[in-house]
Design an enzyme around this catalytic site. Structure first.
Site, PDB file in Angstrom:
ATOM      1  N   ASP A 127       0.813  -1.225   0.000  1.00 57.23           N
ATOM      2  CA  ASP A 127       0.000   0.000   0.000  1.00 57.23           C
ATOM      3  C   ASP A 127       0.846   1.275   0.000  1.00 57.23           C
ATOM      4  OD1 ASP A 127      -2.089  -1.739   0.176  1.00 57.23           O
ATOM      5  OD2 ASP A 127      -2.861  -1.025   2.094  1.00 57.23           O
ATOM      6  N   ARG A 162     -17.383  -0.382 -23.063  1.00 64.48           N
ATOM      7  CA  ARG A 162     -17.838  -0.466 -21.674  1.00 64.48           C
ATOM      8  C   ARG A 162     -17.020   0.425 -20.754  1.00 64.48           C
ATOM      9  NH1 ARG A 162     -18.025  -7.041 -21.453  1.00 64.48           N
ATOM     10  NH2 ARG A 162     -20.224  -7.279 -22.001  1.00 64.48           N
ATOM     11  N   GLY A 170      -5.477  -0.712  -1.124  1.00 63.65           N
ATOM     12  CA  GLY A 170      -5.191   0.632  -0.614  1.00 63.65           C
ATOM     13  C   GLY A 170      -6.244   0.972   0.424  1.00 63.65           C
TER      14      GLY A 170
HETATM   15  O1  F6P Z   1      -1.254  -5.415   3.385  1.00 61.48           O
HETATM   16  C1  F6P Z   1      -2.135  -4.376   3.130  1.00 61.48           C
HETATM   17  C2  F6P Z   1      -3.336  -4.932   2.466  1.00 61.48           C
HETATM   18  O2  F6P Z   1      -2.934  -5.459   1.241  1.00 61.48           O
HETATM   19  C3  F6P Z   1      -4.475  -3.929   2.305  1.00 61.48           C
HETATM   20  O3  F6P Z   1      -4.406  -3.183   1.170  1.00 61.48           O
HETATM   21  C4  F6P Z   1      -5.682  -4.826   2.343  1.00 61.48           C
HETATM   22  O4  F6P Z   1      -6.811  -4.136   2.800  1.00 61.48           O
HETATM   23  C5  F6P Z   1      -5.285  -5.879   3.288  1.00 61.48           C
HETATM   24  O5  F6P Z   1      -3.899  -5.988   3.214  1.00 61.48           O
HETATM   25  C6  F6P Z   1      -5.920  -7.230   3.023  1.00 61.48           C
HETATM   26  O6  F6P Z   1      -5.501  -8.110   4.019  1.00 61.48           O
HETATM   27  P1  F6P Z   1      -5.890  -9.633   4.124  1.00 61.48           P
HETATM   28  O7  F6P Z   1      -5.073 -10.372   3.103  1.00 61.48           O
HETATM   29  O8  F6P Z   1      -5.513 -10.010   5.505  1.00 61.48           O
HETATM   30  O9  F6P Z   1      -7.350  -9.742   3.848  1.00 61.48           O
END
Ligand code: F6P
Length: 349
Positions: A127, A162, A170
């Site tokens: 992120d 489309r 993020g």
């Molecule tokens: O590591 C950050 C992130 O990739 C975020 O962007 C996302 O919301 C989250 O991890 C998702 O995490 P998980 O794989 O635990 O669902």
């Protein structure tokens, strides 16, 4: 010296490059012993460890994921977690821990300083929302993956006339959306930092189509939400679940589908959604991320040997520096306004 290493939070391309760099620098340059903790802070709490020698890490540089595993375990969610970690490290004879992670993992590292635990942090997250470093490793790979996906979506969007909404990761910050949106020539880039107006998005799409461009790519961060109160509640419901991790973060995903439906309903243009999700986190790191992760790993071991604890290695310009971990975790690093408004803004619509 005995150095322990762990990888915590969401995985990220380049983690294995850091592990390799730490192990080889520690063992070959300093004659240290190195062990790995399994699954982030969970492995220190239990404890669960694996020996890490040269043979184990020679070939892992291009490997995605992490050979140590990861988790979102928060030791401070457990009674006496800090004391337990200090005791376990003492019993294992670990002098210092290299903690590779994002805001949560490094937030724990920072708090453990109060328990006398000697930690050096390495900033990781696709992120790119960690403060005190210009970039985290993993971000470049995620942007590359998202850009390639947008390039592919563009050709099918054009063929079918489309709108395709591409949802990228993020949570707090729209770095991936902004970079991949610029690189992929998106018509709209919607980020968590700037609540969007659905009506205005639809107006711009109508103008674009009226001007002869009958397809559009809309890139939206998973954490982006509309500004208008009437739509906010339904968007929020679509975009996050009630499941939270040990750090209190809700599971995100769904704003793209919600937005595609709104666009189709309001404009009459056929709309589809593609959620890139964990595809952005998997796979082999780019050369940039391999080099950055390697530089971070080497510097982390140097910091350990200079007893510069409570610090995180960071990239500033082209230099690797060290900053207090507290600076990195105090608040999320949001998208640079100049980049979002002045650069991305020129090409939107
Ligand atoms: O590591 C950050 C992130 O990739 C975020 O962007 C996302 O919301 C989250 O991890 C998702 O995490 P998980 O794989 O635990 O669902």
């Amino acid at each position: 010296m005995r150095i322990g290493i762990l990888t915590g939070g969401g995985d990220c391309p380049g983690l294995n490059a850091v592990i390799r760099a730490v192990v080889l620098t520690a063992r070959l340059r300093h004659g240290d012993d190195t062990i790995g903790f399994l699954d982030g802070w969970k492995g220190v709490l239990e404890p669960a460890t694996v020996p890490l020698d040269e043979a184990r890490v020679w070939d892992i540089l291009p490997l995605g994921g992490t050979i140590l595993g990861t988790s979102r375990t928060n030791p401070f969610a457990v009674d006496g977690g800090g004391e337990k970690i200090r005791a376990n490290l003492g019993e294992l004879g670990v002098d210092a821990v290299v903690a590779v992670g994002g805001e949560d993992t490094l937030g724990v590292a920072h708090r453990l300083g109060e328990f006398g635990v000697q930690v050096v942090g390495v900033p990781k997250t696709i992120d790119n929302d960690l403060s005190a470093t210009d970039v985290t490793f993993g971000f470049d790979t995620a942007v590359q993956t998202a850009t390639e996906a947008i390039d592919r979506l563009r050709t099918t969007a054009e063929s079918h006339h489309r709108v395709i909404v591409c949802e990228v990761m993020g949570r707090h910050a729209g770095w991936i959306a902004t970079h991949a949106g610029i690189a992929g020539g998106a018509a709209e880039i919607l980020v968590p930092e700037v609540p969007f107006d659905v009506a205005a998005v639809c107006d711009r799409l109508r103008r674009r189509h009226a001007g002869g461009r009958f397809s559009s790519i809309v890139v939206v961060s998973e954490g982006a939400l509309p500004s208008d109160g009437a739509t906010l509640a339904s968007a929020r419901q679509a975009a996050s679940s009630s499941v939270t991790d040990q750090f209190g973060h809700a599971r995100l995903g769904g704003i793209g589908g919600w937005l595609a439906d709104e666009i189709e309903r309001r404009t009459g243009y056929e709309a589809r959604v593609t959620t890139l999700g964990h595809i952005q986190r998997g796979g082999t790191p780019t050369a940039f991320d391999r080099v950055l992760a390697t530089r971070f790993g080497v510097e982390a071991v140097t910091a350990v040997h200079e007893r510069d604890f409570g610090r995180m290695v960071a990239l500033r310009g082209t230099a690797i520096v060290r900053v207090p971990i507290s600076e990195a975790v105090v608040q999320a690093k949001t998208v640079d306004e100049g980049l979002y408004r002045d650069v991305a803004g020129v090409f939107l619509g």
